[in-house]
Design a protein around this motif. Structure first.
Motif, PDB file in Angstrom:
ATOM      1  N   LEU A 116       0.836  -1.200   0.000  1.00  0.00           N
ATOM      2  CA  LEU A 116       0.000   0.000   0.000  1.00  0.00           C
ATOM      3  C   LEU A 116       0.872   1.252   0.000  1.00  0.00           C
ATOM      4  O   LEU A 116       0.611   2.208  -0.742  1.00  0.00           O
ATOM      5  N   LEU A 119       2.322   1.697  -3.337  1.00  0.00           N
ATOM      6  CA  LEU A 119       1.279   2.117  -4.281  1.00  0.00           C
ATOM      7  C   LEU A 119       1.004   3.612  -4.141  1.00  0.00           C
ATOM      8  O   LEU A 119       0.892   4.340  -5.134  1.00  0.00           O
ATOM      9  N   VAL A 128       1.614   6.346  -7.084  1.00  0.00           N
ATOM     10  CA  VAL A 128       0.563   7.203  -7.633  1.00  0.00           C
ATOM     11  C   VAL A 128       0.985   8.664  -7.507  1.00  0.00           C
ATOM     12  O   VAL A 128       0.823   9.455  -8.447  1.00  0.00           O
ATOM     13  N   ALA A 129       1.595   9.010  -6.337  1.00  0.00           N
ATOM     14  CA  ALA A 129       2.039  10.391  -6.138  1.00  0.00           C
ATOM     15  C   ALA A 129       3.097  10.749  -7.181  1.00  0.00           C
ATOM     16  O   ALA A 129       3.099  11.855  -7.722  1.00  0.00           O
ATOM     17  N   LEU A 139       3.443   9.465 -10.146  1.00  0.00           N
ATOM     18  CA  LEU A 139       2.764   9.624 -11.443  1.00  0.00           C
ATOM     19  C   LEU A 139       2.094  10.994 -11.520  1.00  0.00           C
ATOM     20  O   LEU A 139       2.024  11.603 -12.575  1.00  0.00           O
ATOM     21  N   GLU A 140       1.593  11.448 -10.347  1.00  0.00           N
ATOM     22  CA  GLU A 140       0.878  12.722 -10.323  1.00  0.00           C
ATOM     23  C   GLU A 140       1.821  13.905 -10.458  1.00  0.00           C
ATOM     24  O   GLU A 140       1.533  14.858 -11.173  1.00  0.00           O
ATOM     25  N   LEU A 143       7.725   8.569 -20.672  1.00  0.00           N
ATOM     26  CA  LEU A 143       6.520   7.765 -20.881  1.00  0.00           C
ATOM     27  C   LEU A 143       6.766   6.300 -20.559  1.00  0.00           C
ATOM     28  O   LEU A 143       5.941   5.635 -19.933  1.00  0.00           O
ATOM     29  N   SER A 177       6.662   5.781 -16.964  1.00  0.00           N
ATOM     30  CA  SER A 177       5.284   5.900 -16.489  1.00  0.00           C
ATOM     31  C   SER A 177       4.517   4.613 -16.735  1.00  0.00           C
ATOM     32  O   SER A 177       3.758   4.158 -15.894  1.00  0.00           O
ATOM     33  N   MET A 178       4.720   4.028 -17.911  1.00  0.00           N
ATOM     34  CA  MET A 178       4.002   2.801 -18.228  1.00  0.00           C
ATOM     35  C   MET A 178       4.464   1.669 -17.306  1.00  0.00           C
ATOM     36  O   MET A 178       3.665   0.856 -16.859  1.00  0.00           O
ATOM     37  N   PHE A 202       2.825   2.236 -14.044  1.00  0.00           N
ATOM     38  CA  PHE A 202       1.417   1.845 -14.123  1.00  0.00           C
ATOM     39  C   PHE A 202       1.267   0.333 -13.990  1.00  0.00           C
ATOM     40  O   PHE A 202       0.431  -0.164 -13.224  1.00  0.00           O
ATOM     41  N   GLY A 250       1.930  -0.624 -10.549  1.00  0.00           N
ATOM     42  CA  GLY A 250       0.791  -0.194  -9.743  1.00  0.00           C
ATOM     43  C   GLY A 250      -0.361  -1.175  -9.850  1.00  0.00           C
ATOM     44  O   GLY A 250      -0.973  -1.543  -8.844  1.00  0.00           O
ATOM     45  N   GLN A 251      -0.607  -1.633 -11.068  1.00  0.00           N
ATOM     46  CA  GLN A 251      -1.700  -2.600 -11.247  1.00  0.00           C
ATOM     47  C   GLN A 251      -1.410  -3.895 -10.511  1.00  0.00           C
ATOM     48  O   GLN A 251      -2.295  -4.485  -9.887  1.00  0.00           O
ATOM     49  N   VAL A 277      -2.038  -3.287  -6.835  1.00  0.00           N
ATOM     50  CA  VAL A 277      -3.474  -3.270  -6.539  1.00  0.00           C
ATOM     51  C   VAL A 277      -4.009  -4.704  -6.472  1.00  0.00           C
ATOM     52  O   VAL A 277      -4.726  -5.086  -5.547  1.00  0.00           O
ATOM     53  N   LEU A 326      -8.084   1.283  -1.501  1.00  0.00           N
ATOM     54  CA  LEU A 326      -7.462   0.569  -2.614  1.00  0.00           C
ATOM     55  C   LEU A 326      -8.202   0.898  -3.918  1.00  0.00           C
ATOM     56  O   LEU A 326      -7.590   1.130  -4.956  1.00  0.00           O
ATOM     57  N   ALA A 335      -7.235   4.282  -5.020  1.00  0.00           N
ATOM     58  CA  ALA A 335      -5.861   4.289  -5.555  1.00  0.00           C
ATOM     59  C   ALA A 335      -5.871   3.728  -6.973  1.00  0.00           C
ATOM     60  O   ALA A 335      -5.193   4.229  -7.863  1.00  0.00           O
ATOM     61  N   ARG A 336      -6.678   2.662  -7.154  1.00  0.00           N
ATOM     62  CA  ARG A 336      -6.736   2.045  -8.476  1.00  0.00           C
ATOM     63  C   ARG A 336      -7.319   3.030  -9.494  1.00  0.00           C
ATOM     64  O   ARG A 336      -6.824   3.162 -10.614  1.00  0.00           O
ATOM     65  N   ARG A 345      -7.288   6.300  -9.329  1.00  0.00           N
ATOM     66  CA  ARG A 345      -6.314   7.357  -9.589  1.00  0.00           C
ATOM     67  C   ARG A 345      -5.237   6.855 -10.541  1.00  0.00           C
ATOM     68  O   ARG A 345      -4.851   7.555 -11.472  1.00  0.00           O
ATOM     69  N   LEU A 346      -4.767   5.655 -10.278  1.00  0.00           N
ATOM     70  CA  LEU A 346      -3.704   5.080 -11.107  1.00  0.00           C
ATOM     71  C   LEU A 346      -4.148   5.019 -12.564  1.00  0.00           C
ATOM     72  O   LEU A 346      -3.440   5.438 -13.467  1.00  0.00           O
ATOM     73  N   LEU A 369      -4.770   8.575 -14.079  1.00  0.00           N
ATOM     74  CA  LEU A 369      -3.485   9.253 -14.303  1.00  0.00           C
ATOM     75  C   LEU A 369      -2.822   8.736 -15.572  1.00  0.00           C
ATOM     76  O   LEU A 369      -2.323   9.514 -16.392  1.00  0.00           O
ATOM     77  N   THR A 370      -2.819   7.422 -15.706  1.00  0.00           N
ATOM     78  CA  THR A 370      -2.133   6.836 -16.852  1.00  0.00           C
ATOM     79  C   THR A 370      -2.868   7.187 -18.143  1.00  0.00           C
ATOM     80  O   THR A 370      -2.237   7.500 -19.152  1.00  0.00           O
ATOM     81  N   LEU A 403      -2.006  10.641 -19.027  1.00  0.00           N
ATOM     82  CA  LEU A 403      -0.641  10.678 -19.540  1.00  0.00           C
ATOM     83  C   LEU A 403      -0.626  10.282 -21.011  1.00  0.00           C
ATOM     84  O   LEU A 403       0.000  10.942 -21.843  1.00  0.00           O
ATOM     85  N   GLN A 447       0.324  12.500 -24.390  1.00  0.00           N
ATOM     86  CA  GLN A 447       1.293  12.069 -25.386  1.00  0.00           C
ATOM     87  C   GLN A 447       0.662  12.077 -26.786  1.00  0.00           C
ATOM     88  O   GLN A 447       1.295  12.480 -27.741  1.00  0.00           O
TER      89      GLN A 447
END
Lengths: 83, 408
Positions: A22, A25, A29-30, A32-33, A39, A42-43, A46, A49-50, A53, B277, B280-281, B283-284, B287-288, B291, B295
């Motif tokens: 957690l 995660l 996220v922070a 990414l923000e 890029l 970032s991917m 992501f 992150g997935q 989760v 959770l 968070a998911r 937001r994730l 965000l992506t 992004l 691009q």
């Protein structure tokens, strides 16, 4: 230290405790923000992150209170009396 | 004393009883007193008032308790029970009896315990054991929860059920300990100390409800000190809402019951975690997606810039130029042809004007002799059969020689 967050956790997601996952995660996220990551990074973030989760969800769904008791100074499983 | 008819005081029964009543009710000692004794002749009529006699070896005292006071009783009264009753002496005039109107009852000995409680509390308080600045915050999401309680009590079952419901991710370590009797205090102390070696995030020390004697271990100085000295923060959940023990004061957090202690030990529940959770998911993902959209926008701006500078435009303008040239070439060519055509026309007209046939249309005629086709240009030649050609055809004429001579 923008890049550090992405690379720091070389630990496989499956080995993380809920709190570790957690925390990572949230940091991810922070990052990414707030940060301008390439890029590709970032991917990667992501995808990580997935995975985090999914790991957290699995931990939540399968969580079972673990109860042990002290026997002298060592721990042994505690069997609750069934009613 | 000799009875005498001349005694100065004569009273009716009522007056005397009233006098006694006033005497008793004006005595401060009799109006606020604790009386110790054993209950007998306990009676609870339907009115809700409670009647009993309080006895010791040599005397007895009639007692009654009004319904509102009786309803607040903490102890279950029984014949033979040793109690301390608090109240005031009143007189029941119809029967000429006095009685204790009881408003509080506690089991015998409780008063002394309470005094001990107050003494110990004052002492530990003066040492700073209960100071607010000693209180440590409780971990919001504990991983390891230590519990000191009886392993057979309902309190443990309630706590485990609560923890299982609220935070099944947690690990519980139980330090089993008796929670009443002389062996309880040292066992509770040892439980707290041994649990600390396991480095728990929080320790719950708990016991279900009971009498003040039952809960007394949690007022034991050794236990109270162990709670205060614990490295891990301690939540104390002993007895019911109304029970206060010294452990409650020494603990970092007091809970009214064991179940409440388990709730306070887990401020964040699995439901909170699930919804965190989920967000968070979300937001994730968003965000992506943002992004990626950014691009895409960058790429499409490049595409339009590329289009702008591409050779396509130059090729097009070259085409245009080519078209222009070709149009000009074509029109030049056409023009030349026109000139040629008009030249030809001019020549053709001139040619036409030179055609002898043209003269015929202006009224001239060509005459030829029919025999030798000789064109007659002189009158002397005009004899015999001749052909006359005019513009739209020819006809024949015949002229003799003499005629020709005559004219001549």
């Amino acid at each position: 230290m923008p890049k550090a967050s992405a690379k720091k956790s070389a630990k496989p997601v499956e080995e993380l405790s809920y709190e570790e996952a957690l925390t990572e995660l949230e940091g991810l996220v922070a990052s990414l923000e707030d940060e301008q990551n390439p890029l590709e990074d970032s991917m990667r973030l992501f995808e990580r992150g997935q995975a985090l989760v999914a790991h957290c969800s699995a931990l939540l769904e399968s969580a079972q209170l673990k109860v042990q008791k002290l026997s002298g100074e060592s721990l042994i499983p505690f069997e609750e009396e069934s009613e | 004393m000799q009875p005498t008819l001349f005694s100065s005081i004569h009273l009716t029964v009522s007056q005397l009883t009233l006098h006694i009543r006033k005497q008793l009710e004006n005595d401060p000692t009799l109006q606020d007193v604790w009386v110790e004794g054993e209950i007998s002749n306990l009676s609870r009529p339907a009115s809700g008032h409670v009647y009993f006699t309080l006895k010791d070896k040599n005397a007895s005292l009639r007692c009654m308790m009004w319904k509102p006071d009786a309803a607040r009783l903490r102890v279950n009264l029984q014949d033979g029970m040793a109690i301390e009753a608090h109240g005031r002496i009143t007189v029941y005039e119809p029967q000429g009896t006095y009685q204790l109107a009881v408003n509080l009852i506690q089991p015998k000995g409780e008063g002394a315990l309470y005094q001990e409680f107050l003494r110990l509390k004052a002492m530990l308080e003066s040492e700073g054991l209960f100071a607010p600045e000693r209180k440590r915050p409780i971990h919001q999401l504990p991983n390891k929860i230590g519990i000191v309680t009886s392993q057979t009590g309902a309190a443990l079952r309630d706590m485990l059920n609560t923890l299982r419901r609220r935070l099944p991710l947690a690990q519980v370590i139980l330090a089993p300990s008796p929670v009443q009797g002389v062996e309880a205090p040292p066992a509770l102390v040892k439980g707290i100390q041994l649990l600390n070696y396991q480095l728990p995030d929080v320790i719950i020390i708990a016991r279900g409800g009971g009498s003040i004697e039952d809960l007394w271990a949690f007022n034991d100085e050794r236990v109270v000190r162990a709670v205060a000295e614990s490295k891990a923060p301690v939540i104390c959940g002993v007895g019911h809402e109304t029970d206060f023990t010294l452990c409650d004061f020494a603990a970092d957090l007091r809970a009214p019951t064991p179940t409440a202690a388990a709730e306070l030990a887990t401020p964040i529940t699995i439901l909170d975690l699930s919804s965190d959770l989920l967000s968070a998911r979300t937001r994730l993902t968003s965000l992506t997606l943002n992004l990626l959209a950014e691009q895409k926008a960058v790429i499409s701006s490049f595409i339009s810039r590329l289009k702008y500078i591409s050779p396509e435009r130059r090729i097009q303008s070259a085409y245009q130029h080519l078209d222009e040239l070709s149009r000009r070439a074509f029109s030049a060519l056409t023009h030349g042809i026109q000139i040629q055509i008009s030249n030809v026309n001019g020549i053709s007209k001139r040619l036409l004007s030179l055609n002898p046939e043209g003269i015929l249309s202006r009224g001239y005629a060509i005459i030829t002799r029919k025999d030798d086709h000789m064109v007659v240009s002189k009158v002397s030649q005009a004899f015999g059969k001749m052909k006359v050609r005019v513009s739209d055809g020819e006809f024949e004429v015949n002229r003799g020689l003499d005629t020709a001579a005559v004219i001549e």
